[in-house]
Design a protein around this motif. Structure first.
Motif, mmCIF file in Angstrom:
data_model
loop_
_atom_site.group_PDB
_atom_site.id
_atom_site.type_symbol
_atom_site.label_atom_id
_atom_site.label_comp_id
_atom_site.label_asym_id
_atom_site.label_seq_id
_atom_site.Cartn_x
_atom_site.Cartn_y
_atom_site.Cartn_z
ATOM 1 N N ASP A 1 -5.399 7.680 3.803
ATOM 2 C CA ASP A 1 -4.800 8.338 4.808
ATOM 3 C C ASP A 1 -3.093 7.851 4.987
ATOM 4 O OD1 ASP A 1 -6.830 9.905 5.299
ATOM 5 O OD2 ASP A 1 -7.223 8.697 7.330
ATOM 6 N N ILE A 2 -2.896 6.768 4.051
ATOM 7 C CA ILE A 2 -1.350 6.432 4.180
ATOM 8 C C ILE A 2 -0.847 6.771 3.021
ATOM 9 C CG2 ILE A 2 -1.801 4.639 6.042
ATOM 10 C CD1 ILE A 2 -1.212 2.461 3.766
ATOM 11 N N GLY A 3 -1.438 7.861 2.111
ATOM 12 C CA GLY A 3 -0.511 8.211 1.210
ATOM 13 C C GLY A 3 -1.273 8.526 -0.111
ATOM 14 N N THR A 4 -0.861 8.947 -1.052
ATOM 15 C CA THR A 4 -1.684 9.246 -2.190
ATOM 16 C C THR A 4 -2.258 8.169 -3.095
ATOM 17 O OG1 THR A 4 0.123 9.992 -3.560
ATOM 18 C CG2 THR A 4 -0.881 11.626 -2.356
ATOM 19 N N ARG A 5 -1.398 7.223 -2.977
ATOM 20 C CA ARG A 5 -1.587 5.851 -3.876
ATOM 21 C C ARG A 5 -2.294 6.139 -5.150
ATOM 22 N NH1 ARG A 5 -3.985 1.839 0.017
ATOM 23 N NH2 ARG A 5 -2.226 0.391 -0.795
ATOM 24 N N PRO A 6 -1.417 6.681 -5.979
ATOM 25 C CA PRO A 6 -2.517 6.491 -7.495
ATOM 26 C C PRO A 6 -2.477 5.212 -7.995
ATOM 27 C CG PRO A 6 -0.083 7.171 -7.758
ATOM 28 C CD PRO A 6 -0.458 6.801 -6.123
ATOM 29 N N VAL A 7 -3.173 5.207 -9.151
ATOM 30 C CA VAL A 7 -3.431 3.698 -10.100
ATOM 31 C C VAL A 7 -2.717 3.912 -11.329
ATOM 32 C CG1 VAL A 7 -5.249 2.915 -8.452
ATOM 33 C CG2 VAL A 7 -5.596 4.382 -10.463
ATOM 34 N N ASP A 8 -1.811 4.698 -11.492
ATOM 35 C CA ASP A 8 -1.247 5.053 -12.813
ATOM 36 C C ASP A 8 -0.708 3.815 -13.460
ATOM 37 O OD1 ASP A 8 0.429 5.737 -10.681
ATOM 38 O OD2 ASP A 8 1.990 6.107 -12.249
ATOM 39 N N MET A 9 0.006 3.122 -12.942
ATOM 40 C CA MET A 9 0.763 1.702 -13.415
ATOM 41 C C MET A 9 -0.365 0.790 -13.633
ATOM 42 S SD MET A 9 3.890 0.911 -10.982
ATOM 43 C CE MET A 9 4.079 1.915 -9.513
ATOM 44 N N HIS A 10 -1.381 0.983 -12.958
ATOM 45 C CA HIS A 10 -2.371 -0.057 -13.418
ATOM 46 C C HIS A 10 -3.044 0.251 -14.676
ATOM 47 C CE1 HIS A 10 -3.432 -1.800 -9.328
ATOM 48 N NE2 HIS A 10 -2.696 -0.798 -8.917
ATOM 49 N N ILE A 11 -3.339 1.608 -14.801
ATOM 50 C CA ILE A 11 -3.996 2.189 -16.111
ATOM 51 C C ILE A 11 -2.911 1.904 -17.263
ATOM 52 C CG2 ILE A 11 -4.879 4.175 -17.152
ATOM 53 C CD1 ILE A 11 -6.643 3.027 -14.838
ATOM 54 N N HIS A 12 -1.837 2.266 -17.098
ATOM 55 C CA HIS A 12 -0.611 2.045 -18.152
ATOM 56 C C HIS A 12 -0.774 0.741 -18.672
ATOM 57 C CE1 HIS A 12 3.456 1.562 -19.554
ATOM 58 N NE2 HIS A 12 3.041 2.774 -20.296
ATOM 59 N N ALA A 13 -0.611 -0.182 -17.417
ATOM 60 C CA ALA A 13 -0.529 -1.571 -17.985
ATOM 61 C C ALA A 13 -1.533 -2.062 -18.808
ATOM 62 C CB ALA A 13 -0.397 -2.572 -16.553
#
Ligand code: UD1
Length: 435
Positions: free
Chosen positions: A117-129
């Motif tokens: 509810d406070i944003g879309t908050r993807p985890v792409d940086m975690h995955i890429h790292a």
């Protein structure tokens, strides 16, 4: 379902001590999986997100015990590398288990945290790292499997100084082959606390809190004893509550450097702050002054987590204040609830304009998220008459016994069971995944 019932307008007075930082406790507990032995973690707050993290650790085979605010985690035997979908969905920070589990077990399977509810908050940086460190990642709908025989150091440039991604990299790269460099890491105090914990266990992490972090991978880590830093967001919540009620309080166990970004804002409001080592005394004027402009940014700028309680305090300031939220796009969701107190806050995209009113009146409101919920409590403490705050399970995620601590400062606030949970709460106050 429980609710807070607040009878407002008591000026807060007295002393209060901060509990340990939620945002330090969570990554440190996740990192404890790397260590084949028992780590002792002091000042570990007994709040909902910590309990959820402990449940995850236990489900993976760790033996966890709590005595007061000391938690021991024995990760000698890890028997599982999958995290239950339901638990995963209640707490976004469980993404940090990806780094620790792949390092310890070679493979990890988790479900993606859902929308928030406070944003879309993807985890792409975690995955890429993790991919950069040599992990192979398979995404299957809402679940991810991440495997690596041995993680290998790499240079990782973060496009944004993400707290969680920085932590995941530090945890994953602690035991690895070679050197990892994080360019543009988050510099929050909780990052430094995690690095300190890992270094006590034998990791070689350099530059935490600076613009580049270097991690020399080691073969293994050993157990340690660590004390979690005090919760700076809790401090800013007490400060907002003191400010809005015209109170005078002393907060114990503060780290002044952690709070440096919020001090100027309270000064601008007309509050007087006196620091004496780890003690912060503050007194607030009868009527707060407006704050011209607050911009939330990664540390060392004003923290997004303090934005909601400070917004609440500014509703009764003389004049117009402006807040620009730069971290999470939906972080003003609580404002609809806040305005039920009679405040005059308008939000246009990421910008809130707060036209100060003379006083607030009691309201029946529901918490939309953790910090937004705390903001409603702050408003209720100053409002004339009775306030009900519903959906307080959001608040319990990050504050341990908030009502008891506020009561000790003179607030009239009670936690009560609400026998008649309204449709509204069922529909609108439903659990979500927030920071
Ligand atoms: C942590 C804190 C939270 C705080 C936030 C910012 C914990 C448990 N939570 O959350 O209280 O509000 O830092 O200080 O420590 N992003 C991406 N891709 C990613 C990761 C993040 O786009 O892979 C975006 C997010 O959507 C957000 C911004 O980056 O807009 C910052 O997020 P991040 O710093 O990662 O916050 P969290 O670690 O989730």
């Amino acid at each position: 379902m429980e609710i807070f019932k607040i009878s407002g307008q008591n000026a807060l007075t007295g002393d209060v001590t901060l509990h340990g930082a939620k945002n330090s406790a969570l990554p440190i507990l996740c990192a404890a999986i790397l260590i084949k032995g028992t780590c002792t973690i002091h000042n570990c707050p007994d709040l909902r997100d910590v309990r959820t993290t402990i449940k995850i650790l236990e489900s993976l085979g760790c033996k966890v015990n709590r005595h007061g605010d000391t938690v021991t985690v024995n990760s000698a035997e890890i028997t599982d590398s999958q995290i239950d979908e339901n638990v995963m969905r209640t707490m976004r920070s469980s993404i940090l288990f990806l780094g620790s589990l792949v390092s310890r077990m070679g493979c990890a399977s988790i479900y993606l945290p859902g929308g928030c509810d406070i944003g879309t908050r993807p985890v792409d940086m975690h995955i890429h790292a993790l991919k950069s460190l040599g992990a192979v990642i398979r995404e299957n709908g809402s679940s991810i499997t991440c495997c690596a025989d041995k993680l290998t150091g790499a240079k990782i440039i973060l496009p944004f100084a993400s707290v969680g991604a920085t932590e995941n990299i530090m945890i994953a790269a602690a035991i690895s082959k070679g050197r990892t460099t994080i360019v543009n890491p988050a510099r929050e105090p909780e990052i430094c606390d995690l690095a300190e914990f890992l270094n006590k266990c034998g990791a070689r992490i350099y530059g935490a809190g600076e613009s580049t972090v270097e991690i020399e991978g080691v073969e293994s880590l050993h157990p340690c004893e660590h004390r979690i830093i005090p919760d700076r967001i809790l401090a800013s919540t007490y400060m907002s509550a003191c400010a809005i009620t015209g109170g005078e309080i002393t907060i114990h166990d503060v780290r002044p450097t952690h709070l440096a970004p919020v001090f100027p804002v309270f000064n601008e409001m007309g509050c007087r702050l006196y620091l004496d080592r780890d003690k912060l005394r503050m007194d607030a004027p009868k009527r707060l002054k407006r704050v011209k402009m607050i911009k939330t940014m990664p540390f060392p700028a004003f923290p997004t987590d303090s934005q909601s309680p400070v917004t609440a305090a500014l509703t009764v300031a003389k004049g117009t204040s402006v807040i620009k939220e730069n971290i999470f796009e939906n972080r003003f969701r609580f404002v609809n609830q806040l305005n039920r107190f009679g405040s005059d806050v308008t939000v246009d995209e990421q910008m809130a304009v707060i036209n100060g009113v003379k006083s607030l009146h009691g309201a029946d409101v529901y918490a939309t998220d953790l910090r937004g919920g705390a903001a409603l409590v702050v408003a209720g403490l100053a409002a004339q008459g009775e306030t009900i705050v519903r959906a307080i399970h959001h608040i319990d995620r990050g504050y341990a016994r908030l009502e008891e601590n506020l009561k000790a400062l003179g607030a009239d606030i009670k936690r009560i069971k609400d026998e008649e949970v309204t449709e509204k709460e069922n529909n609108e106050g439903k659990p979500n995944i927030c920071p």
